[in-house]
Write a protein that holds these residues in place. Structure first.
Motif, PDB file in Angstrom:
ATOM      1  N   LYS A   1       0.673  -1.261  -0.017  1.00  0.00           N
ATOM      2  CA  LYS A   1      -0.408  -0.056  -0.047  1.00  0.00           C
ATOM      3  C   LYS A   1       0.533   0.977   0.068  1.00  0.00           C
ATOM      4  CE  LYS A   1      -4.414  -0.993   1.712  1.00  0.00           C
ATOM      5  NZ  LYS A   1      -5.424  -1.395   2.607  1.00  0.00           N
ATOM      6  N   THR A   2       2.044   0.815   0.463  1.00  0.00           N
ATOM      7  CA  THR A   2       2.856   2.658   0.142  1.00  0.00           C
ATOM      8  C   THR A   2       3.796   1.931  -1.130  1.00  0.00           C
ATOM      9  OG1 THR A   2       4.361   1.092   1.626  1.00  0.00           O
ATOM     10  CG2 THR A   2       2.298   2.937   3.054  1.00  0.00           C
ATOM     11  N   SER A   3       4.073   1.710  -2.112  1.00  0.00           N
ATOM     12  CA  SER A   3       4.734   1.166  -2.880  1.00  0.00           C
ATOM     13  C   SER A   3       4.779   3.452  -3.822  1.00  0.00           C
ATOM     14  CB  SER A   3       4.295   0.698  -4.168  1.00  0.00           C
ATOM     15  OG  SER A   3       5.266   1.068  -5.872  1.00  0.00           O
ATOM     16  N   THR A   4       6.443   3.571  -3.988  1.00  0.00           N
ATOM     17  CA  THR A   4       6.733   4.914  -4.528  1.00  0.00           C
ATOM     18  C   THR A   4       6.058   4.665  -5.577  1.00  0.00           C
ATOM     19  OG1 THR A   4       8.741   3.665  -4.893  1.00  0.00           O
ATOM     20  CG2 THR A   4       7.993   5.193  -2.936  1.00  0.00           C
TER      21      THR A   4
ATOM     22  N   LYS B   1       5.051   8.164  -3.622  1.00  0.00           N
ATOM     23  CA  LYS B   1       5.366   8.779  -4.649  1.00  0.00           C
ATOM     24  C   LYS B   1       6.300  10.118  -4.841  1.00  0.00           C
ATOM     25  CE  LYS B   1       5.705   9.318  -9.909  1.00  0.00           C
ATOM     26  NZ  LYS B   1       4.836   8.827 -11.024  1.00  0.00           N
ATOM     27  N   SER B   2       4.935  11.195  -4.216  1.00  0.00           N
ATOM     28  CA  SER B   2       4.807  12.708  -3.705  1.00  0.00           C
ATOM     29  C   SER B   2       5.439  12.847  -2.610  1.00  0.00           C
ATOM     30  CB  SER B   2       4.168  12.948  -4.034  1.00  0.00           C
ATOM     31  OG  SER B   2       3.046  13.485  -4.923  1.00  0.00           O
ATOM     32  N   ILE B   3       5.529  11.975  -1.671  1.00  0.00           N
ATOM     33  CA  ILE B   3       5.779  11.806  -0.395  1.00  0.00           C
ATOM     34  C   ILE B   3       7.814  12.047  -0.101  1.00  0.00           C
ATOM     35  CG2 ILE B   3       5.911  10.979   2.065  1.00  0.00           C
ATOM     36  CD1 ILE B   3       3.150  10.843   1.586  1.00  0.00           C
ATOM     37  N   TYR B   4       8.057  10.023  -0.893  1.00  0.00           N
ATOM     38  CA  TYR B   4       9.345  10.520  -0.830  1.00  0.00           C
ATOM     39  C   TYR B   4       9.933  11.528  -1.776  1.00  0.00           C
ATOM     40  CZ  TYR B   4       9.321   6.486   2.259  1.00  0.00           C
ATOM     41  OH  TYR B   4       8.998   5.538   3.110  1.00  0.00           O
ATOM     42  N   ALA B   5       9.412  11.487  -2.818  1.00  0.00           N
ATOM     43  CA  ALA B   5      10.724  12.839  -3.878  1.00  0.00           C
ATOM     44  C   ALA B   5      10.736  14.349  -3.139  1.00  0.00           C
ATOM     45  CB  ALA B   5       8.962  13.149  -4.507  1.00  0.00           C
ATOM     46  N   ASP B   6       9.368  14.396  -1.898  1.00  0.00           N
ATOM     47  CA  ASP B   6      10.031  14.843  -0.339  1.00  0.00           C
ATOM     48  C   ASP B   6      11.013  15.111   0.289  1.00  0.00           C
ATOM     49  OD1 ASP B   6       9.168  17.679  -0.543  1.00  0.00           O
ATOM     50  OD2 ASP B   6       8.350  16.832   1.275  1.00  0.00           O
ATOM     51  N   VAL B   7      11.100  13.780   0.199  1.00  0.00           N
ATOM     52  CA  VAL B   7      12.421  13.178   1.184  1.00  0.00           C
ATOM     53  C   VAL B   7      13.591  13.625   0.824  1.00  0.00           C
ATOM     54  CG1 VAL B   7      13.381  11.281   1.971  1.00  0.00           C
ATOM     55  CG2 VAL B   7      11.095  11.690   2.455  1.00  0.00           C
TER      56      VAL B   7
ATOM     57  N   ARG C   1      -2.417   8.957   5.799  1.00  0.00           N
ATOM     58  CA  ARG C   1      -2.767   7.666   6.280  1.00  0.00           C
ATOM     59  C   ARG C   1      -3.837   6.497   5.236  1.00  0.00           C
ATOM     60  NH1 ARG C   1      -5.099  10.983   9.283  1.00  0.00           N
ATOM     61  NH2 ARG C   1      -6.732  10.685  10.962  1.00  0.00           N
ATOM     62  N   ASP C   2      -4.830   7.627   5.222  1.00  0.00           N
ATOM     63  CA  ASP C   2      -6.260   7.489   5.009  1.00  0.00           C
ATOM     64  C   ASP C   2      -5.703   6.591   3.349  1.00  0.00           C
ATOM     65  OD1 ASP C   2      -7.340   6.098   7.059  1.00  0.00           O
ATOM     66  OD2 ASP C   2      -8.066   8.142   6.978  1.00  0.00           O
ATOM     67  N   ASP C   3      -5.291   7.556   2.627  1.00  0.00           N
ATOM     68  CA  ASP C   3      -5.127   7.785   1.089  1.00  0.00           C
ATOM     69  C   ASP C   3      -4.117   6.629   0.379  1.00  0.00           C
ATOM     70  OD1 ASP C   3      -6.606   9.646   0.915  1.00  0.00           O
ATOM     71  OD2 ASP C   3      -4.907  11.220   0.855  1.00  0.00           O
ATOM     72  N   PHE C   4      -3.253   5.934   1.204  1.00  0.00           N
ATOM     73  CA  PHE C   4      -2.688   4.625   0.697  1.00  0.00           C
ATOM     74  C   PHE C   4      -3.792   3.594   0.003  1.00  0.00           C
ATOM     75  CE2 PHE C   4      -0.060   6.687   3.073  1.00  0.00           C
ATOM     76  CZ  PHE C   4       0.861   6.624   2.435  1.00  0.00           C
ATOM     77  N   GLU C   5      -2.896   3.198  -0.789  1.00  0.00           N
ATOM     78  CA  GLU C   5      -3.956   1.737  -1.953  1.00  0.00           C
ATOM     79  C   GLU C   5      -2.880   0.996  -2.062  1.00  0.00           C
ATOM     80  OE1 GLU C   5      -6.432   3.988  -4.685  1.00  0.00           O
ATOM     81  OE2 GLU C   5      -8.017   4.965  -3.430  1.00  0.00           O
TER      82      GLU C   5
ATOM     83  N   LYS D   1       4.875 -15.967  -5.339  1.00  0.00           N
ATOM     84  CA  LYS D   1       4.483 -15.640  -4.139  1.00  0.00           C
ATOM     85  C   LYS D   1       5.470 -14.502  -4.504  1.00  0.00           C
ATOM     86  CE  LYS D   1       3.224 -20.164  -1.784  1.00  0.00           C
ATOM     87  NZ  LYS D   1       3.651 -20.620  -0.807  1.00  0.00           N
ATOM     88  N   ILE D   2       4.495 -13.719  -3.826  1.00  0.00           N
ATOM     89  CA  ILE D   2       5.177 -11.710  -3.965  1.00  0.00           C
ATOM     90  C   ILE D   2       3.998 -11.021  -3.740  1.00  0.00           C
ATOM     91  CG2 ILE D   2       5.076 -11.315  -6.475  1.00  0.00           C
ATOM     92  CD1 ILE D   2       7.381 -10.501  -6.505  1.00  0.00           C
ATOM     93  N   GLY D   3       4.596  -9.544  -3.326  1.00  0.00           N
ATOM     94  CA  GLY D   3       3.660  -8.670  -3.038  1.00  0.00           C
ATOM     95  C   GLY D   3       3.552  -8.000  -4.361  1.00  0.00           C
ATOM     96  N   TYR D   4       3.820  -6.626  -4.477  1.00  0.00           N
ATOM     97  CA  TYR D   4       4.482  -5.991  -5.473  1.00  0.00           C
ATOM     98  C   TYR D   4       5.347  -6.431  -6.684  1.00  0.00           C
ATOM     99  CZ  TYR D   4       8.011  -3.068  -2.583  1.00  0.00           C
ATOM    100  OH  TYR D   4       9.081  -3.208  -2.311  1.00  0.00           O
ATOM    101  N   LEU D   5       4.810  -6.834  -8.012  1.00  0.00           N
ATOM    102  CA  LEU D   5       5.588  -6.663  -8.928  1.00  0.00           C
ATOM    103  C   LEU D   5       7.204  -5.954  -9.003  1.00  0.00           C
ATOM    104  CD1 LEU D   5       3.826  -8.038 -11.936  1.00  0.00           C
ATOM    105  CD2 LEU D   5       4.210  -9.262  -9.637  1.00  0.00           C
TER     106      LEU D   5
END
Length: 500
Positions: free
Chosen positions: A202-205, A211-217, A272-276, A443-447
């Motif tokens: 749910k927190t893939s960049t 994506k935007s939060i980690y760009a700000d990091v 927190r509620d926007d992560f999908e 057997k994986i989460g995101y590809l």
């Protein structure tokens, strides 16, 4: 401040451990590197690389494992104690180290112990003393209790999920260490935890809002007065008090690093509620129905509940049992059926039995074996594989024996040991053609990038196992409350950074 070429030790222990899996990650799970072998493991320390001659690098000990279950206490303590003893012996002979590159994951669970990495960092600090700088490099799916942040002078983590910046992050940690040894010494650190705990899927960049939060990091890390900025999403499949997101901004300007750490934390909290989920996610029945109805090929499905790269035991058979009973795969392709690949199922005795049949009768040998659920039999017991052997190879560095058993239109990859299937070459090297297959179940989460590029379409299957994406179904009870989405909040959290 160091004026001559600094002496830097490399040490650490890295594993992601699900406390909801019965698997135990013993010595057999770990690859141990010491000395020059450890130094050469880092591409940025290869001969001719920019950092190679910037310091005198010494490999102490690093233990690395595929994610799995909790680590037995004796295994962890043996690794920790060897690191400590070696550091002390080397310093007694050659003098104090200038720095230590501490390479950890951040989500290691040790049986009977909380915050194992904090314990390791504290032990390293006790061995080298207060004058040696420690630069800690981590996975963004780790946890950062205060004790770990305090023991580290510099601390950072990946900024991409999937982790395409693994080596870039470790190189940044090493470069930051060398920079601070040349001038500046230990920077200040602004640390705080964010009471949110979400799965990596749910927190893939790749998508918003991460994506935007980690760009700000990355933006914060480049500000004047800042050395580095890092945001951890935490590890969702361990039940320890410190499991949650965290932010650390390091630098020389207390005002800047506190301000920026708090704004990064607020961004994460407010989103927190926007992560999908990174892809359409649904239970098995809906995913398989959509895959079979789609004209896109290959269609990838993630068997996410038993993902070995997130800490799953790897031998949960629930999804495979459904596939074996699926009418579309019970009919041969030449008779109008569909094709599928299942990657993979570890079972040492079953893999050996299939290998023996192949040795005796060659490709096409009939086999009838029970496999899987030797470690995690919670969702489903062993499955019966009654089919023909198409391929067997031995000596895979991760999997050991690798066998392909065809049951009607379904090809099952059976292995001696757990192995994640992340690359197209993982399939083609054993005679499989994933691009020419209707449905590929991994057997994986995101590809991972190679599979993501290969997939014409894909879905995330919400399946049971030790890394179930339905966190509330797992039964966490030791988190330091409140943590979203497990608890209700009576008020907004303060999100105030502490200056360490």
């Amino acid at each position: 401040m160091t004026t001559s070429r600094p002496r830097v030790a490399i040490a650490g222990m890295s594993i992601e451990s699900s406390t909801f899996s019965p698997h135990r990650s013993g010595w057999e799970a770990f690859t141990l590197r010491r000395g020059d072998e450890l130094v050469r493991h880092y591409p940025f320390l290869a001969d001719g690389a920019p950092l190679r001659d910037a310091a005198a690098w010494t490999g102490v000990l690093h233990a690395r494992s595929l994610p799995g279950g909790a680590v037995p206490a004796e295994v962890y303590e043996s690794v920790r104690d060897e690191i400590v003893a070696t550091l002390r012996a080397q310093q007694a002979e050659h003098g104090a180290y200038d720095g230590v590159l501490l390479d950890i994951h951040g989500a290691m669970t040790v049986v009977g112990r909380d915050d194992a990495e904090a314990d390791l960092a504290a032990a390293v600090r006790a061995a080298i003393g207060p004058g040696t700088l420690i630069s800690t490099t981590m996975d963004l799916h780790g946890n950062v209790p205060r004790e770990l942040a305090e023991a580290s002078d510099l601390i950072t983590c990946y900024r991409m999920a999937p982790h395409e910046d693994v080596w870039e992050t470790r190189e940044r940690a090493a470069a930051n260490l060398l920079s601070r040894l040349r001038e500046g010494g230990a920077p200040k650190k602004a640390w705080l935890q964010v009471p949110v705990l979400l799965p990596g899927e749910k927190t893939s960049t790749r998508i918003e809002p991460a994506k935007s939060i980690y760009a700000d990091v990355a933006r914060v890390a480049e500000l004047p007065g800042v050395v580095d900025a890092a945001l951890w999403v935490g590890y969702a499949w361990a039940d320890e008090p410190s499991c949650r997101a965290a932010v650390v901004v390091t630098g020389d300007s207390a005002e800047v690093i506190v301000r920026e750490a708090e704004q990064l934390a607020r961004q994460y909290w407010e989103a927190r509620d926007d992560f999908e989920f990174v892809a359409p996610a649904a239970p098995y029945e809906e995913c398989v129905a959509k895959a079979l109805a789609s004209a896109e090929r290959p269609y990838f499905l993630s068997d996410s509940g038993d993902n070995p790269t997130a800490g799953g035991a790897g031998d949960v058979t629930w999804t495979l049992a459904q596939l074996l009973a699926e009418p579309a795969f019970r009919t041969l392709p030449e008779e109008g059926g569909r094709t599928a690949i299942y990657a993979s199922l570890p079972d040492a005795s079953a893999a050996r039995a299939v290998a023996d049949a192949f040795a005796a009768h060659g490709a096409g040998a009939a086999v009838d074996v029970e496999a899987g659920a030797r470690v995690d039999d919670g969702p489903h017991g062993p499955v019966r594989l009654r089919g023909v052997v198409e391929h067997v190879s031995e000596g895979d560095p991760d999997a050991g024996i690798v066998a392909v058993v065809r049951v009607d239109g379904l090809r099952v990859i059976l292995t001696e040991r757990r192995k994640p299937y992340h690359l197209e070459s993982d399939f083609t090297s054993i005679g499989l053609d994933p691009r020419g297959t209707d449905v590929v179940v991994v057997k994986i989460g995101y590809l991972e990038p190679d599979l993501y590029d290969m997939a014409a379409d894909w879905m995330l299957m919400l399946t049971p196992g030790g890394v179930d994406q339905d966190l509330l179904r797992l039964g966490h009870h030791r988190l330091a409350a409140p943590v979203h989405p497990f608890h209700d909040f009576e008020a907004e959290p303060p999100l105030r950074a502490q200056l360490l």
